[in-house]
Design a protein around this motif. Structure first.
Motif, PDB file in Angstrom:
ATOM      1  N   GLY A  29     -29.595  18.899 -22.754  1.00  0.00           N
ATOM      2  CA  GLY A  29     -28.906  18.825 -21.470  1.00  0.00           C
ATOM      3  C   GLY A  29     -27.560  19.535 -21.497  1.00  0.00           C
ATOM      4  N   ALA A  30     -26.865  19.512 -22.646  1.00  0.00           N
ATOM      5  CA  ALA A  30     -25.622  20.265 -22.787  1.00  0.00           C
ATOM      6  C   ALA A  30     -25.897  21.764 -22.723  1.00  0.00           C
ATOM      7  N   MET A  31     -27.008  22.189 -23.305  1.00  0.00           N
ATOM      8  CA  MET A  31     -27.383  23.598 -23.251  1.00  0.00           C
ATOM      9  C   MET A  31     -27.719  24.005 -21.818  1.00  0.00           C
ATOM     10  N   LEU A  32     -28.416  23.136 -21.090  1.00  0.00           N
ATOM     11  CA  LEU A  32     -28.720  23.406 -19.683  1.00  0.00           C
ATOM     12  C   LEU A  32     -27.433  23.493 -18.864  1.00  0.00           C
ATOM     13  N   ALA A  33     -26.466  22.625 -19.164  1.00  0.00           N
ATOM     14  CA  ALA A  33     -25.174  22.683 -18.467  1.00  0.00           C
ATOM     15  C   ALA A  33     -24.516  24.042 -18.668  1.00  0.00           C
ATOM     16  N   LEU A  34     -24.554  24.563 -19.883  1.00  0.00           N
ATOM     17  CA  LEU A  34     -23.972  25.874 -20.151  1.00  0.00           C
ATOM     18  C   LEU A  34     -24.717  26.972 -19.396  1.00  0.00           C
ATOM     19  N   SER A  35     -26.037  26.907 -19.382  1.00  0.00           N
ATOM     20  CA  SER A  35     -26.821  27.914 -18.660  1.00  0.00           C
ATOM     21  C   SER A  35     -26.518  27.869 -17.169  1.00  0.00           C
ATOM     22  N   PHE A  36     -26.383  26.653 -16.623  1.00  0.00           N
ATOM     23  CA  PHE A  36     -26.050  26.495 -15.207  1.00  0.00           C
ATOM     24  C   PHE A  36     -24.662  27.057 -14.919  1.00  0.00           C
ATOM     25  N   ALA A  37     -23.686  26.724 -15.761  1.00  0.00           N
ATOM     26  CA  ALA A  37     -22.320  27.183 -15.541  1.00  0.00           C
ATOM     27  C   ALA A  37     -22.210  28.694 -15.633  1.00  0.00           C
ATOM     28  N   ALA A  38     -23.018  29.316 -16.494  1.00  0.00           N
ATOM     29  CA  ALA A  38     -23.008  30.773 -16.604  1.00  0.00           C
ATOM     30  C   ALA A  38     -23.625  31.422 -15.364  1.00  0.00           C
ATOM     31  N   ARG A  77     -19.064  19.505  -2.589  1.00  0.00           N
ATOM     32  CA  ARG A  77     -18.124  18.589  -3.238  1.00  0.00           C
ATOM     33  C   ARG A  77     -17.930  18.973  -4.705  1.00  0.00           C
ATOM     34  N   PRO A  78     -16.706  18.838  -5.197  1.00  0.00           N
ATOM     35  CA  PRO A  78     -16.497  19.069  -6.621  1.00  0.00           C
ATOM     36  C   PRO A  78     -17.191  17.999  -7.463  1.00  0.00           C
ATOM     37  N   PHE A  79     -17.659  18.386  -8.622  1.00  0.00           N
ATOM     38  CA  PHE A  79     -18.334  17.436  -9.506  1.00  0.00           C
ATOM     39  C   PHE A  79     -18.144  17.865 -10.950  1.00  0.00           C
ATOM     40  N   ALA A  80     -18.329  16.899 -11.844  1.00  0.00           N
ATOM     41  CA  ALA A  80     -18.334  17.183 -13.280  1.00  0.00           C
ATOM     42  C   ALA A  80     -19.775  17.218 -13.764  1.00  0.00           C
ATOM     43  N   LEU A  81     -20.024  18.059 -14.739  1.00  0.00           N
ATOM     44  CA  LEU A  81     -21.350  18.194 -15.331  1.00  0.00           C
ATOM     45  C   LEU A  81     -21.266  17.739 -16.778  1.00  0.00           C
ATOM     46  N   GLY A 126     -17.806  28.453 -11.938  1.00  0.00           N
ATOM     47  CA  GLY A 126     -16.872  27.724 -11.116  1.00  0.00           C
ATOM     48  C   GLY A 126     -17.472  26.634 -10.256  1.00  0.00           C
ATOM     49  N   ARG A 127     -18.801  26.506 -10.223  1.00  0.00           N
ATOM     50  CA  ARG A 127     -19.409  25.486  -9.356  1.00  0.00           C
ATOM     51  C   ARG A 127     -19.087  24.079  -9.854  1.00  0.00           C
ATOM     52  N   ALA A 128     -19.167  23.852 -11.160  1.00  0.00           N
ATOM     53  CA  ALA A 128     -18.784  22.557 -11.727  1.00  0.00           C
ATOM     54  C   ALA A 128     -17.285  22.560 -11.986  1.00  0.00           C
ATOM     55  N   ALA A 129     -16.596  21.524 -11.511  1.00  0.00           N
ATOM     56  CA  ALA A 129     -15.149  21.454 -11.678  1.00  0.00           C
ATOM     57  C   ALA A 129     -14.746  21.085 -13.097  1.00  0.00           C
ATOM     58  N   ALA A 130     -15.656  20.473 -13.838  1.00  0.00           N
ATOM     59  CA  ALA A 130     -15.404  20.106 -15.228  1.00  0.00           C
ATOM     60  C   ALA A 130     -16.739  20.045 -15.946  1.00  0.00           C
ATOM     61  N   MET A 131     -16.718  20.309 -17.249  1.00  0.00           N
ATOM     62  CA  MET A 131     -17.974  20.285 -18.004  1.00  0.00           C
ATOM     63  C   MET A 131     -17.739  19.665 -19.380  1.00  0.00           C
ATOM     64  N   VAL A 132     -18.648  18.747 -19.739  1.00  0.00           N
ATOM     65  CA  VAL A 132     -18.575  18.063 -21.023  1.00  0.00           C
ATOM     66  C   VAL A 132     -19.925  18.186 -21.713  1.00  0.00           C
ATOM     67  N   LEU A 133     -19.913  18.599 -22.964  1.00  0.00           N
ATOM     68  CA  LEU A 133     -21.120  18.749 -23.783  1.00  0.00           C
ATOM     69  C   LEU A 133     -21.116  17.651 -24.835  1.00  0.00           C
ATOM     70  N   VAL A 134     -22.181  16.866 -24.885  1.00  0.00           N
ATOM     71  CA  VAL A 134     -22.293  15.760 -25.836  1.00  0.00           C
ATOM     72  C   VAL A 134     -23.428  16.079 -26.807  1.00  0.00           C
ATOM     73  N   GLY A 135     -23.103  16.221 -28.086  1.00  0.00           N
ATOM     74  CA  GLY A 135     -24.147  16.520 -29.075  1.00  0.00           C
ATOM     75  C   GLY A 135     -24.908  17.788 -28.734  1.00  0.00           C
ATOM     76  N   CYS A 136     -24.197  18.853 -28.421  1.00  0.00           N
ATOM     77  CA  CYS A 136     -24.829  20.095 -27.951  1.00  0.00           C
ATOM     78  C   CYS A 136     -25.823  20.643 -28.978  1.00  0.00           C
TER      79      CYS A 136
END
Length: 288
Positions: free
Chosen positions: A95-104, A85-89, A108-118
């Motif tokens: 946690g924003a840094m982990l999101a970037l590491s995951f996306a790299a 299923r598509p999801f946003a991260l 394309g696995r996350a359909a959208a990505m938002v970094l808060v206070g990276c």
């Protein structure tokens, strides 16, 4: 024969908020501040369109924790809970840094990505953050922080106490609920050792040139929300990251420190815009 999936309890503990059709995975900061994104997850789930999963990253024990281990855990968690299923991260701070590491690692696995206070990706940014934070703490705050080593033996409880002191310095006008959440039993599971192990690997990856260079693999637009008064210098962090993430945008939040959903003036404007951005993202399957 296909292997049976491992039980979710073996992957990650997670809280779930809301029951909407649009899936969002929210990542806490720290590292080692398990559960600290509850308010962010609940704020998104206040909109009935969203189903928000709030995984807790694994605790320390055994081999030292690494960024790769957290990325692998997150990949297995998403596969077990959401399948294809598509999801946003959405990640906050570390946690924003982990999101970037995951996306790299999983383009394309996350359909959208938002970094808060990276978090930071260079020494200049870290020095600026530390200087700003120390200035805001003042002499009394710095003394209170230094005294914790003699006052509290348990490293997890010492980190919890330090977090409350630092949270005040990192904020503009924090709501009382922020500090109630820090003290509430079971709300946040602090793992000081896990935080130290993970952060050591974060810095090693930066020294070795792995990150942010690997972020060139990230597909799709990425949005940064950053408090204008966050000691973490948002404009500088953006300038470093945009070199490898060309589709990166920065949304600066006025009257806001490091944790927007804990800020009295910034909370509602931040959550309203975040939910609107997530509502516009492709988070529902075509047959729904």
């Amino acid at each position: 024969a296909a292997r049976r999936p491992r039980p979710l309890s073996d992957l990650l503990h997670a809280r779930e908020h809301g029951g909407g059709a649009r899936a969002v995975v929210v990542l806490h900061g720290g590292p080692g501040a398990r559960g600290a994104a509850r308010g962010l997850a609940a704020g998104i789930a206040a909109d009935p369109r969203f189903r928000v999963l709030e995984p807790w990253q694994r605790r320390s024990g055994g081999a030292p924790l690494t960024v790769a281990a957290h990325v692998g855990d997150l990949d297995r968690f998403v596969a077990a809970r959401l399948g294809e299923r598509p999801f946003a991260l959405v990640g906050h701070s570390w946690g924003a840094m982990l999101a970037l590491s995951f996306a790299a690692a999983h383009p394309g696995r996350a359909a959208a990505m938002v970094l808060v206070g990276c978090g930071t990706y260079d020494e200049r940014s870290r020095r600026r953050m530390e200087t700003t934070r120390l200035d805001r703490l003042g002499g009394e705050g710095r003394a209170r922080l230094a005294a914790l080593a003699d006052e509290i033996d348990d490293p997890d409880e010492r980190l919890r106490a330090a977090a409350e002191i630092v949270t005040r310095a990192d904020a503009v006008d924090p709501m009382d609920e922020a500090f109630e959440e820090l003290r509430e039993p079971g709300a946040i599971d602090v793992d000081a050792r896990g935080g130290e192990e993970t952060w050591a690997d974060v810095l090693a990856r930066q020294r070795d040139g792995v990150e942010p260079a690997s972020f060139r693999a990230i597909r799709g637009p990425t949005l940064m929300f950053h408090g204008a008064d966050d000691p973490h210098p948002g404009a500088r962090i953006f300038d470093v990251l945009v070199r490898t993430i060309p589709r990166l945008d920065l949304r600066e939040l006025p009257a806001c420190g490091h944790t927007p959903w804990w800020e009295r003036r910034a909370r509602e404007p931040f959550l309203e815009e975040l939910r609107a951005r997530l509502a516009a993202a492709p988070l529902e399957e075509e047959n729904e």
